[in-house]
Write a protein that holds these residues in place. Structure first.
Motif, PDB file in Angstrom:
ATOM      1  N   ASP A 256       0.838  -1.203   0.000  1.00 27.68           N
ATOM      2  CA  ASP A 256       0.000   0.000   0.000  1.00 27.68           C
ATOM      3  C   ASP A 256       0.872   1.251   0.000  1.00 27.68           C
ATOM      4  O   ASP A 256       1.776   1.389   0.838  1.00 27.68           O
ATOM      5  CB  ASP A 256      -0.900   0.021   1.238  1.00 27.68           C
ATOM      6  CG  ASP A 256      -1.858  -1.147   1.274  1.00 27.68           C
ATOM      7  OD1 ASP A 256      -2.959  -1.021   0.719  1.00 27.68           O
ATOM      8  OD2 ASP A 256      -1.499  -2.194   1.853  1.00 27.68           O
ATOM      9  N   TRP A 257       0.557   2.158  -0.922  1.00 27.60           N
ATOM     10  CA  TRP A 257       1.208   3.462  -0.928  1.00 27.60           C
ATOM     11  C   TRP A 257       0.325   4.417  -0.135  1.00 27.60           C
ATOM     12  O   TRP A 257      -0.838   4.633  -0.463  1.00 27.60           O
ATOM     13  CB  TRP A 257       1.415   3.978  -2.344  1.00 27.60           C
ATOM     14  CG  TRP A 257       2.016   5.354  -2.373  1.00 27.60           C
ATOM     15  CD1 TRP A 257       1.378   6.523  -2.656  1.00 27.60           C
ATOM     16  CD2 TRP A 257       3.383   5.703  -2.103  1.00 27.60           C
ATOM     17  NE1 TRP A 257       2.244   7.582  -2.572  1.00 27.60           N
ATOM     18  CE2 TRP A 257       3.484   7.111  -2.236  1.00 27.60           C
ATOM     19  CE3 TRP A 257       4.521   4.970  -1.764  1.00 27.60           C
ATOM     20  CZ2 TRP A 257       4.683   7.786  -2.037  1.00 27.60           C
ATOM     21  CZ3 TRP A 257       5.710   5.648  -1.563  1.00 27.60           C
ATOM     22  CH2 TRP A 257       5.786   7.041  -1.710  1.00 27.60           C
ATOM     23  N   MET A 258       0.880   4.990   0.948  1.00 26.34           N
ATOM     24  CA  MET A 258       0.116   5.865   1.834  1.00 26.34           C
ATOM     25  C   MET A 258       0.722   7.256   1.845  1.00 26.34           C
ATOM     26  O   MET A 258       1.948   7.406   1.880  1.00 26.34           O
ATOM     27  CB  MET A 258       0.100   5.300   3.257  1.00 26.34           C
ATOM     28  CG  MET A 258      -0.485   3.912   3.374  1.00 26.34           C
ATOM     29  SD  MET A 258      -0.487   3.315   5.092  1.00 26.34           S
ATOM     30  CE  MET A 258      -1.179   1.671   4.859  1.00 26.34           C
ATOM     31  N   THR A 259      -0.128   8.265   1.847  1.00 31.52           N
ATOM     32  CA  THR A 259       0.348   9.641   1.904  1.00 31.52           C
ATOM     33  C   THR A 259      -0.636  10.487   2.686  1.00 31.52           C
ATOM     34  O   THR A 259      -1.823  10.134   2.807  1.00 31.52           O
ATOM     35  CB  THR A 259       0.534  10.216   0.479  1.00 31.52           C
ATOM     36  OG1 THR A 259       1.141  11.509   0.554  1.00 31.52           O
ATOM     37  CG2 THR A 259      -0.802  10.329  -0.245  1.00 31.52           C
ATOM     38  N   THR A 260      -0.167  11.583   3.262  1.00 31.52           N
ATOM     39  CA  THR A 260      -1.011  12.480   4.053  1.00 31.52           C
ATOM     40  C   THR A 260      -0.807  13.923   3.605  1.00 31.52           C
ATOM     41  O   THR A 260       0.189  14.255   2.960  1.00 31.52           O
ATOM     42  CB  THR A 260      -0.682  12.381   5.556  1.00 31.52           C
ATOM     43  OG1 THR A 260       0.668  12.794   5.760  1.00 31.52           O
ATOM     44  CG2 THR A 260      -0.861  10.970   6.068  1.00 31.52           C
ATOM     45  N   ARG A 261      -1.760  14.757   3.982  1.00 34.07           N
ATOM     46  CA  ARG A 261      -1.672  16.205   3.755  1.00 34.07           C
ATOM     47  C   ARG A 261      -1.986  16.879   5.082  1.00 34.07           C
ATOM     48  O   ARG A 261      -3.138  17.175   5.392  1.00 34.07           O
ATOM     49  CB  ARG A 261      -2.651  16.659   2.659  1.00 34.07           C
ATOM     50  CG  ARG A 261      -2.370  16.073   1.295  1.00 34.07           C
ATOM     51  CD  ARG A 261      -1.071  16.609   0.709  1.00 34.07           C
ATOM     52  NE  ARG A 261      -0.822  16.091  -0.630  1.00 34.07           N
ATOM     53  CZ  ARG A 261      -0.157  14.993  -0.907  1.00 34.07           C
ATOM     54  NH1 ARG A 261       0.329  14.255   0.092  1.00 34.07           N
ATOM     55  NH2 ARG A 261       0.037  14.592  -2.136  1.00 34.07           N
ATOM     56  N   THR A 262      -0.957  17.076   5.911  1.00 32.89           N
ATOM     57  CA  THR A 262      -1.142  17.675   7.224  1.00 32.89           C
ATOM     58  C   THR A 262      -0.967  19.189   7.159  1.00 32.89           C
ATOM     59  O   THR A 262      -0.250  19.707   6.301  1.00 32.89           O
ATOM     60  CB  THR A 262      -0.147  17.080   8.231  1.00 32.89           C
ATOM     61  OG1 THR A 262       1.180  17.228   7.728  1.00 32.89           O
ATOM     62  CG2 THR A 262      -0.418  15.602   8.460  1.00 32.89           C
ATOM     63  N   LYS A 263      -1.613  19.915   8.086  1.00 33.50           N
ATOM     64  CA  LYS A 263      -1.516  21.378   8.118  1.00 33.50           C
ATOM     65  C   LYS A 263      -0.315  21.845   8.932  1.00 33.50           C
ATOM     66  O   LYS A 263       0.375  22.782   8.547  1.00 33.50           O
ATOM     67  CB  LYS A 263      -2.807  21.981   8.690  1.00 33.50           C
ATOM     68  CG  LYS A 263      -4.047  21.709   7.851  1.00 33.50           C
ATOM     69  CD  LYS A 263      -5.263  22.422   8.400  1.00 33.50           C
ATOM     70  CE  LYS A 263      -5.135  23.916   8.269  1.00 33.50           C
ATOM     71  NZ  LYS A 263      -6.367  24.619   8.657  1.00 33.50           N
ATOM     72  N   VAL A 264      -0.088  21.217  10.081  1.00 31.53           N
ATOM     73  CA  VAL A 264       1.040  21.554  10.944  1.00 31.53           C
ATOM     74  C   VAL A 264       1.830  20.268  11.178  1.00 31.53           C
ATOM     75  O   VAL A 264       1.460  19.431  12.008  1.00 31.53           O
ATOM     76  CB  VAL A 264       0.572  22.151  12.282  1.00 31.53           C
ATOM     77  CG1 VAL A 264       1.766  22.453  13.181  1.00 31.53           C
ATOM     78  CG2 VAL A 264      -0.234  23.426  12.045  1.00 31.53           C
ATOM     79  N   ARG A 265       2.912  20.093  10.452  1.00 31.39           N
ATOM     80  CA  ARG A 265       3.661  18.835  10.488  1.00 31.39           C
ATOM     81  C   ARG A 265       4.257  18.565  11.864  1.00 31.39           C
ATOM     82  O   ARG A 265       4.472  17.405  12.235  1.00 31.39           O
ATOM     83  CB  ARG A 265       4.773  18.846   9.447  1.00 31.39           C
ATOM     84  CG  ARG A 265       4.291  18.828   8.013  1.00 31.39           C
ATOM     85  CD  ARG A 265       5.352  18.258   7.104  1.00 31.39           C
ATOM     86  NE  ARG A 265       5.552  16.835   7.332  1.00 31.39           N
ATOM     87  CZ  ARG A 265       6.573  16.158   6.800  1.00 31.39           C
ATOM     88  NH1 ARG A 265       7.485  16.794   6.084  1.00 31.39           N
ATOM     89  NH2 ARG A 265       6.704  14.869   7.020  1.00 31.39           N
ATOM     90  N   GLU A 266       4.536  19.620  12.621  1.00 29.64           N
ATOM     91  CA  GLU A 266       5.123  19.426  13.949  1.00 29.64           C
ATOM     92  C   GLU A 266       4.241  18.572  14.855  1.00 29.64           C
ATOM     93  O   GLU A 266       4.741  17.939  15.794  1.00 29.64           O
ATOM     94  CB  GLU A 266       5.403  20.780  14.605  1.00 29.64           C
ATOM     95  CG  GLU A 266       6.612  21.510  14.047  1.00 29.64           C
ATOM     96  CD  GLU A 266       6.318  22.230  12.737  1.00 29.64           C
ATOM     97  OE1 GLU A 266       7.249  22.835  12.172  1.00 29.64           O
ATOM     98  OE2 GLU A 266       5.158  22.198  12.263  1.00 29.64           O
ATOM     99  N   LEU A 267       2.931  18.538  14.588  1.00 25.88           N
ATOM    100  CA  LEU A 267       2.039  17.714  15.390  1.00 25.88           C
ATOM    101  C   LEU A 267       2.231  16.229  15.100  1.00 25.88           C
ATOM    102  O   LEU A 267       1.721  15.380  15.828  1.00 25.88           O
ATOM    103  CB  LEU A 267       0.584  18.110  15.127  1.00 25.88           C
ATOM    104  CG  LEU A 267       0.175  19.499  15.627  1.00 25.88           C
ATOM    105  CD1 LEU A 267      -1.249  19.815  15.210  1.00 25.88           C
ATOM    106  CD2 LEU A 267       0.336  19.607  17.131  1.00 25.88           C
ATOM    107  N   TYR A 268       2.954  15.909  14.056  1.00 26.55           N
ATOM    108  CA  TYR A 268       3.170  14.517  13.664  1.00 26.55           C
ATOM    109  C   TYR A 268       4.663  14.205  13.595  1.00 26.55           C
ATOM    110  O   TYR A 268       5.113  13.406  12.772  1.00 26.55           O
ATOM    111  CB  TYR A 268       2.455  14.237  12.338  1.00 26.55           C
ATOM    112  CG  TYR A 268       0.988  14.545  12.474  1.00 26.55           C
ATOM    113  CD1 TYR A 268       0.120  13.641  13.086  1.00 26.55           C
ATOM    114  CD2 TYR A 268       0.480  15.780  12.074  1.00 26.55           C
ATOM    115  CE1 TYR A 268      -1.215  13.946  13.274  1.00 26.55           C
ATOM    116  CE2 TYR A 268      -0.862  16.088  12.255  1.00 26.55           C
ATOM    117  CZ  TYR A 268      -1.698  15.169  12.855  1.00 26.55           C
ATOM    118  OH  TYR A 268      -3.020  15.472  13.050  1.00 26.55           O
ATOM    119  N   ILE A 269       5.419  14.840  14.473  1.00 22.49           N
ATOM    120  CA  ILE A 269       6.843  14.560  14.624  1.00 22.49           C
ATOM    121  C   ILE A 269       7.051  13.860  15.962  1.00 22.49           C
ATOM    122  O   ILE A 269       6.519  14.278  16.988  1.00 22.49           O
ATOM    123  CB  ILE A 269       7.670  15.855  14.560  1.00 22.49           C
ATOM    124  CG1 ILE A 269       7.702  16.383  13.122  1.00 22.49           C
ATOM    125  CG2 ILE A 269       9.089  15.618  15.064  1.00 22.49           C
ATOM    126  CD1 ILE A 269       8.467  17.669  12.956  1.00 22.49           C
TER     127      ILE A 269
END
Length: 292
Positions: A256-269
């Motif tokens: 599976d190829w998975m991708t995201t479009r987050t607004k504030v990447r720091e919340l997912y670090i």
């Protein structure tokens, strides 16, 4: 402090026709399926729960011919992301499906997602005069949801509403505190604190999936999702996935190829000591599963 993480798709799959035997099928009145799955990355809604490392998942799913369905799932997660925990994520869910699996069908249910022992401490206030954080509290990552589904054939649409106080720890301490500590510019974090103390009850998570059977042993799976976090628009994001699943030698092999479009990447670090690692990056995830 810890950034919020997205909901496991296991909750959504509880109501999906492919996840459990349908009550409309000519099978025994009660069926239980156990699946063991090994993945190159344990991901939920496109974001890693395993620090971008391999993960193991055990699922036990039950279906009754009346339409009642249930799920218990145990998955390995990273202790660096779910702080203080045992490295385990537990999903428990129950629901009811009705309708025609080949035509219009529907489902409703309740679910909870638990991370035993995992919690973080963060300030829920910030003194704008002295610059000092205030009101430190501990927050668990546990969440609870109401789930609804509507589908037609292989097309499945699901919506989940957060009925617990927070969604995976998304509150002022978790969101604003993470932004303030990880973003180079402190102003967005301070602006988040200035909005006051809030939780994320009432958040919405949406999923749309479509399965195309290419032949009797191979399927193409398409997924799109969006999460709208109550009181914290910074945590809103969308995710997409396309994958192939093939059954061979009693196993299901998937890519599976998975991708995201987050607004504030720091919340997912996630932090490993002083080293930061993004968990929302695009990635090819391969897995192998065996059902019993």
């Amino acid at each position: 402090m810890h950034p919020i993480r997205p909901l496991s798709l296991a909750i959504a799959s509880l109501l999906a026709g492919a996840a459990v035997p349908s009550f409309a099928q000519e099978t025994a009145s009660f069926a239980v399926t156990t699946e063991m799955k090994v993945s190159s990355d344990q991901r939920s809604r496109g974001v890693s729960d395993s620090f971008n490392r391999p993960g193991l998942k055990l699922s036990v799913q039950a279906a009754h011919e009346s339409g009642l369905v249930g799920l218990a799932e145990f998955a390995t997660v990273s202790k660096k992301q779910f702080l203080g925990g045992e490295g385990l994520g537990v999903t428990l869910a129950g629901g009811y499906r009705f309708g025609d699996p080949e035509g219009w069908h529907y489902g409703v249910g309740l679910a909870t997602e638990l991370f035993p022992g995992a919690q973080f401490e963060a300030p829920h206030g910030f003194d704008m005069g002295t610059g000092a954080p205030t009101d430190f509290r501990r927050t668990k990552y546990d969440s609870a949801f109401a789930v609804a589904e509507i589908g037609y054939g292989a097309l499945e649409a699901r919506v989940m509403n957060v009925i617990s106080k927070t969604y995976r720890g998304a509150n002022t301490g978790g969101v604003c505190g993470t932004m303030l500590s990880l973003m180079a510019d402190p102003m967005p974090g301070l602006a988040c604190y200035a909005r006051g103390d809030h939780n994320s009850r009432g958040s919405w998570l949406f999923d749309l999936g479509y399965k195309i059977d290419l032949n009797p042993t191979t399927a193409l799976n398409l997924h799109g999702g969006y999460q709208k976090i109550a009181n914290f628009k910074e945590a809103n994001f969308s995710d997409f996935a396309i994958g192939i699943a093939h059954k061979r030698w009693g196993f299901t092999w998937s890519a599976d190829w998975m991708t995201t479009r987050t607004k504030v990447r720091e919340l997912y670090i996630a932090l490993d000591g002083d080293k930061a690692r993004a968990t929302d990056n695009s990635r090819l995830v391969v897995s192998v599963a065996r059902s019993f």
